[in-house]
Design an enzyme around this catalytic site. Structure first.
Site, PDB file in Angstrom:
ATOM      1  N   LEU A   1       0.821  -1.212   0.000  1.00 18.12           N
ATOM      2  CA  LEU A   1       0.000   0.000   0.000  1.00 18.12           C
ATOM      3  C   LEU A   1       0.856   1.264   0.000  1.00 18.12           C
ATOM      4  O   LEU A   1       0.501   2.264  -0.634  1.00 18.12           O
ATOM      5  CB  LEU A   1      -0.930  -0.002   1.228  1.00 18.12           C
ATOM      6  CG  LEU A   1      -1.724  -1.291   1.486  1.00 18.12           C
ATOM      7  CD1 LEU A   1      -2.691  -1.092   2.634  1.00 18.12           C
ATOM      8  CD2 LEU A   1      -2.459  -1.757   0.244  1.00 18.12           C
TER       9      LEU A   1
ATOM     10  N   LYS B   1      15.720  -2.813  -2.993  1.00 19.85           N
ATOM     11  CA  LYS B   1      14.265  -2.695  -3.205  1.00 19.85           C
ATOM     12  C   LYS B   1      13.897  -1.225  -3.410  1.00 19.85           C
ATOM     13  O   LYS B   1      13.054  -0.882  -4.237  1.00 19.85           O
ATOM     14  CB  LYS B   1      13.497  -3.230  -1.987  1.00 19.85           C
ATOM     15  CG  LYS B   1      13.526  -4.741  -1.822  1.00 19.85           C
ATOM     16  CD  LYS B   1      12.637  -5.101  -0.636  1.00 19.85           C
ATOM     17  CE  LYS B   1      12.780  -6.543  -0.213  1.00 19.85           C
ATOM     18  NZ  LYS B   1      12.059  -6.822   1.043  1.00 19.85           N
TER      19      LYS B   1
ATOM     20  N   ASP C   1      15.250   1.245   9.130  1.00 19.71           N
ATOM     21  CA  ASP C   1      14.810  -0.076   9.576  1.00 19.71           C
ATOM     22  C   ASP C   1      14.104   0.112  10.908  1.00 19.71           C
ATOM     23  O   ASP C   1      14.707   0.606  11.872  1.00 19.71           O
ATOM     24  CB  ASP C   1      16.030  -1.009   9.716  1.00 19.71           C
ATOM     25  CG  ASP C   1      15.603  -2.431  10.087  1.00 19.71           C
ATOM     26  OD1 ASP C   1      14.442  -2.625  10.498  1.00 19.71           O
ATOM     27  OD2 ASP C   1      16.438  -3.334   9.961  1.00 19.71           O
TER      28      ASP C   1
ATOM     29  N   SER D   1      -5.829  -0.138  11.188  1.00 20.63           N
ATOM     30  CA  SER D   1      -6.617  -1.191  10.528  1.00 20.63           C
ATOM     31  C   SER D   1      -7.968  -1.323  11.201  1.00 20.63           C
ATOM     32  O   SER D   1      -8.109  -1.069  12.404  1.00 20.63           O
ATOM     33  CB  SER D   1      -5.866  -2.520  10.642  1.00 20.63           C
ATOM     34  OG  SER D   1      -6.703  -3.592  10.308  1.00 20.63           O
TER      35      SER D   1
ATOM     36  N   TYR E   1      -1.348  -8.845  16.109  1.00 22.57           N
ATOM     37  CA  TYR E   1      -1.284  -7.816  15.051  1.00 22.57           C
ATOM     38  C   TYR E   1      -2.409  -6.786  15.260  1.00 22.57           C
ATOM     39  O   TYR E   1      -2.154  -5.579  15.254  1.00 22.57           O
ATOM     40  CB  TYR E   1      -1.405  -8.475  13.673  1.00 22.57           C
ATOM     41  CG  TYR E   1      -1.710  -7.503  12.559  1.00 22.57           C
ATOM     42  CD1 TYR E   1      -0.709  -6.675  12.039  1.00 22.57           C
ATOM     43  CD2 TYR E   1      -2.997  -7.389  12.031  1.00 22.57           C
ATOM     44  CE1 TYR E   1      -0.992  -5.772  11.020  1.00 22.57           C
ATOM     45  CE2 TYR E   1      -3.287  -6.489  11.014  1.00 22.57           C
ATOM     46  CZ  TYR E   1      -2.279  -5.683  10.516  1.00 22.57           C
ATOM     47  OH  TYR E   1      -2.570  -4.780   9.518  1.00 22.57           O
TER      48      TYR E   1
ATOM     49  N   LYS F   1      -2.525  -2.670  16.023  1.00 20.17           N
ATOM     50  CA  LYS F   1      -3.246  -1.692  15.184  1.00 20.17           C
ATOM     51  C   LYS F   1      -4.200  -0.856  16.048  1.00 20.17           C
ATOM     52  O   LYS F   1      -4.440   0.319  15.758  1.00 20.17           O
ATOM     53  CB  LYS F   1      -3.988  -2.416  14.052  1.00 20.17           C
ATOM     54  CG  LYS F   1      -3.037  -3.050  13.029  1.00 20.17           C
ATOM     55  CD  LYS F   1      -2.417  -2.021  12.099  1.00 20.17           C
ATOM     56  CE  LYS F   1      -0.949  -1.992  12.039  1.00 20.17           C
ATOM     57  NZ  LYS F   1      -0.395  -0.956  11.144  1.00 20.17           N
TER      58      LYS F   1
ATOM     59  N   SER G   1      -1.875  -7.851  -0.571  1.00 22.25           N
ATOM     60  CA  SER G   1      -0.518  -7.321  -0.379  1.00 22.25           C
ATOM     61  C   SER G   1       0.311  -8.390   0.298  1.00 22.25           C
ATOM     62  O   SER G   1      -0.212  -9.415   0.751  1.00 22.25           O
ATOM     63  CB  SER G   1      -0.515  -6.036   0.465  1.00 22.25           C
ATOM     64  OG  SER G   1      -0.549  -6.371   1.838  1.00 22.25           O
TER      65      SER G   1
HETATM   66  N1  LIG Z   1      -3.008  -5.200   3.331  1.00 18.51           N
HETATM   67  C1  LIG Z   1      -4.036  -5.118   4.174  1.00 18.51           C
HETATM   68  O1  LIG Z   1      -5.046  -5.833   4.030  1.00 18.51           O
HETATM   69  C2  LIG Z   1      -3.984  -4.139   5.310  1.00 18.51           C
HETATM   70  C3  LIG Z   1      -5.155  -3.953   6.058  1.00 18.51           C
HETATM   71  C4  LIG Z   1      -5.133  -3.058   7.120  1.00 18.51           C
HETATM   72  C5  LIG Z   1      -3.980  -2.349   7.416  1.00 18.51           C
HETATM   73  N2  LIG Z   1      -2.847  -2.563   6.682  1.00 18.51           N
HETATM   74  C6  LIG Z   1      -1.637  -1.802   7.056  1.00 18.51           C
HETATM   75  O2  LIG Z   1      -1.089  -1.195   5.911  1.00 18.51           O
HETATM   76  C7  LIG Z   1       0.312  -0.970   6.109  1.00 18.51           C
HETATM   77  C8  LIG Z   1       1.054  -1.446   4.869  1.00 18.51           C
HETATM   78  O3  LIG Z   1       0.860  -2.851   4.753  1.00 18.51           O
HETATM   79  P1  LIG Z   1       0.897  -3.579   3.332  1.00 18.51           P
HETATM   80  O4  LIG Z   1      -0.394  -4.264   3.173  1.00 18.51           O
HETATM   81  O5  LIG Z   1       1.370  -2.633   2.314  1.00 18.51           O
HETATM   82  O6  LIG Z   1       1.994  -4.699   3.634  1.00 18.51           O
HETATM   83  P2  LIG Z   1       3.318  -5.102   2.833  1.00 18.51           P
HETATM   84  O7  LIG Z   1       3.039  -5.208   1.381  1.00 18.51           O
HETATM   85  O8  LIG Z   1       3.840  -6.295   3.553  1.00 18.51           O
HETATM   86  O9  LIG Z   1       4.285  -3.852   3.049  1.00 18.51           O
HETATM   87  C9  LIG Z   1       4.810  -3.601   4.318  1.00 18.51           C
HETATM   88  C10 LIG Z   1       5.923  -2.592   4.201  1.00 18.51           C
HETATM   89  O10 LIG Z   1       6.466  -2.403   5.520  1.00 18.51           O
HETATM   90  C11 LIG Z   1       7.885  -2.558   5.432  1.00 18.51           C
HETATM   91  N3  LIG Z   1       8.491  -3.063   6.658  1.00 18.51           N
HETATM   92  C12 LIG Z   1       8.242  -4.219   7.304  1.00 18.51           C
HETATM   93  N4  LIG Z   1       9.099  -4.358   8.327  1.00 18.51           N
HETATM   94  C13 LIG Z   1       9.901  -3.258   8.329  1.00 18.51           C
HETATM   95  C14 LIG Z   1      11.001  -2.821   9.122  1.00 18.51           C
HETATM   96  N5  LIG Z   1      11.493  -3.560  10.118  1.00 18.51           N
HETATM   97  N6  LIG Z   1      11.566  -1.630   8.858  1.00 18.51           N
HETATM   98  C15 LIG Z   1      11.122  -0.866   7.823  1.00 18.51           C
HETATM   99  N7  LIG Z   1      10.109  -1.235   7.021  1.00 18.51           N
HETATM  100  C16 LIG Z   1       9.517  -2.420   7.265  1.00 18.51           C
HETATM  101  C17 LIG Z   1       8.078  -3.578   4.313  1.00 18.51           C
HETATM  102  O11 LIG Z   1       9.423  -3.567   3.846  1.00 18.51           O
HETATM  103  P3  LIG Z   1      10.079  -4.918   3.240  1.00 18.51           P
HETATM  104  O12 LIG Z   1       9.537  -5.057   1.847  1.00 18.51           O
HETATM  105  O13 LIG Z   1      11.545  -4.641   3.276  1.00 18.51           O
HETATM  106  O14 LIG Z   1       9.651  -6.044   4.126  1.00 18.51           O
HETATM  107  C18 LIG Z   1       7.072  -3.062   3.307  1.00 18.51           C
HETATM  108  O15 LIG Z   1       7.606  -1.964   2.618  1.00 18.51           O
HETATM  109  C19 LIG Z   1       0.682  -1.737   7.382  1.00 18.51           C
HETATM  110  O16 LIG Z   1       0.824  -0.802   8.429  1.00 18.51           O
HETATM  111  C20 LIG Z   1      -0.510  -2.646   7.610  1.00 18.51           C
HETATM  112  O17 LIG Z   1      -0.699  -2.957   8.971  1.00 18.51           O
HETATM  113  C21 LIG Z   1      -2.821  -3.416   5.621  1.00 18.51           C
END
Ligand SMILES: NC(=O)c1ccc[n+]([C@@H]2O[C@H](COP(=O)([O-])OP(=O)(O)OC[C@H]3O[C@@H](n4cnc5c(N)ncnc54)[C@H](OP(=O)(O)O)[C@@H]3O)[C@@H](O)[C@H]2O)c1
Length: 327
Positions: free
Chosen positions: A38, A63, A86, A167, A200, A204, A235
């Site tokens: 996202l 990346k 990080d 979330s 998780y 949130k 995602s």
């Molecule tokens: N997807 C859903 O359904 C959903 C629903 C509700 C809320 N959210 C929220 O949306 C946000 C984005 O999630 P997403 O769905 O885009 O997930 P995602 O595709 O897994 O992306 C997560 C991002 O966070 C980064 N990250 C993880 N650990 C990290 C660390 N230690 N230091 C720095 N960056 C780190 C990842 O980097 P790497 O690529 O290096 O791992 C990636 O860029 C999150 O806060 C999640 O809780 C998502």
């Protein structure tokens, strides 16, 4: 409509829209977790709206560079930079925030980095991983960035924007740790981890509590701080789901939003809704968070999480200058 039926209904009927504005010319944005998911979609969308400068904050330089190249191909006029942070290293977060403090312009900050660990594990800092990445690191970064945002806002007279991604899952957990003498310590104990997404979702919920407390300490005329639910989206977030992964993928296929649609929810919260200070957004509108958050008990937990987080950071990240917010 609340509850899980309401969730299903909104997932099925609401289609997030991209930003109505096509010009963010002259604006500067910073997005964490911008290499994928996202955060990446939000970055792309802002760049496509003629954003002048975009800081893609990622933990992996390769990346990050791939992301930079992709965005530049689509939006060549945007100045895209890759900065490393990080969330699992306090010193790295502090160094990143110091670099941000040197900027002479920053209009939008989107804290999207996060993860969903389904099994108990600890991060380098020793905390349970969801707690470290989703709450402690995001909170430390918000504390360290705010003095810069306030300085820049005062120099222009315009409010800047800070959005923390939470979330809808925050509605769905019992939050048993709320009665502990120390909530964050209790959440580090393996026996409290719970099943499936409980830990998780609790982090949130804490994102929502943190946003509200942080916003209560800052004027909306200087920095508008809000939190957003992007909905259930495709995602990499779900990659650690093992038990029930097949069912989850079917549900995702039936009702999931695309990653781009999730990104639209993030950009909407970040750029629109000037009246959203301290508020929660879902389906691209300001709405109420869970009844727990709004209850007296929720308010007590909000203050307790704030105090505990500040104390923890003073102790574990003594090089972080958070004196601005210390009580
Ligand atoms: N997807 C859903 O359904 C959903 C629903 C509700 C809320 N959210 C929220 O949306 C946000 C984005 O999630 P997403 O769905 O885009 O997930 P995602 O595709 O897994 O992306 C997560 C991002 O966070 C980064 N990250 C993880 N650990 C990290 C660390 N230690 N230091 C720095 N960056 C780190 C990842 O980097 P790497 O690529 O290096 O791992 C990636 O860029 C999150 O806060 C999640 O809780 C998502």
């Amino acid at each position: 409509m609340g509850g899980q039926l309401g969730f299903l209904y909104r997932q099925l009927t609401f289609i997030p829209k991209p930003l109505a504005t096509s010009s963010l010319e002259g604006k500067v944005a910073l997005i964490t977790g911008a290499n994928i998911g996202l955060g990446f979609e939000a970055a792309r969308e802002l760049a496509s709206c003629k954003l002048s400068r975009l800081i893609v904050a990622v933990r992996d330089p390769i990346k990050g560079e791939n992301t930079r190249q992709t965005i530049l191909t689509e939006a060549p006029s945007c100045h895209v930079e890759v900065w490393i942070v990080d969330y699992d290293q306090y010193d790295g977060i502090i160094a990143f925030a110091k670099r941000i403090a040197e900027l002479d312009q920053l209009d939008y900050v989107l804290l999207s980095a996060g993860l969903k660990q389904m099994e108990y594990s600890t991060s380098h800092t020793g905390h349970e991983t969801n707690v470290q990445i989703n709450h402690i690191a995001a909170s430390l970064l918000s504390l360290l960035l705010l003095p810069t945002l306030l300085r820049l806002s005062r120099s222009t007279g315009n409010p800047l924007r800070l959005t923390i991604v939470s979330s809808e899952g925050h509605f769905w957990i019992p939050f048993k740790e709320r009665t502990a003498a120390n909530i964050l310590k209790r959440m580090d104990e393996p026996e409290t981890f719970g099943t499936a997404m409980q830990r998780y979702c609790t982090t949130k919920l804490i994102n929502v509590l943190w946003t509200r407390e942080l916003a209560s300490r800052v004027s909306e005329h200087e920095v508008i701080i809000n939190t957003v639910n992007p909905g259930f989206c495709y995602s990499g977030l779900h990659r650690h789901v093992k038990t029930g992964a097949g069912i989850m993928n079917i549900v995702l296929w039936m009702i999931g939003r695309t990653t781009a649609q999730g990104g639209h929810c993030l950009t909407d919260a970040l750029v629109e809704h000037e009246d959203s200070h301290g508020r929660y957004l879902s389906e691209q509108q300001i709405t109420d968070p869970s009844s727990f958050v709004l209850s007296m008990e929720g308010e007590v937990a909000q203050k307790q999480v704030w105090r505990e987080t500040i104390e923890l950071l003073k102790h574990e990240a003594p090089n972080a200058d958070i004196s601005f917010f210390s009580e």
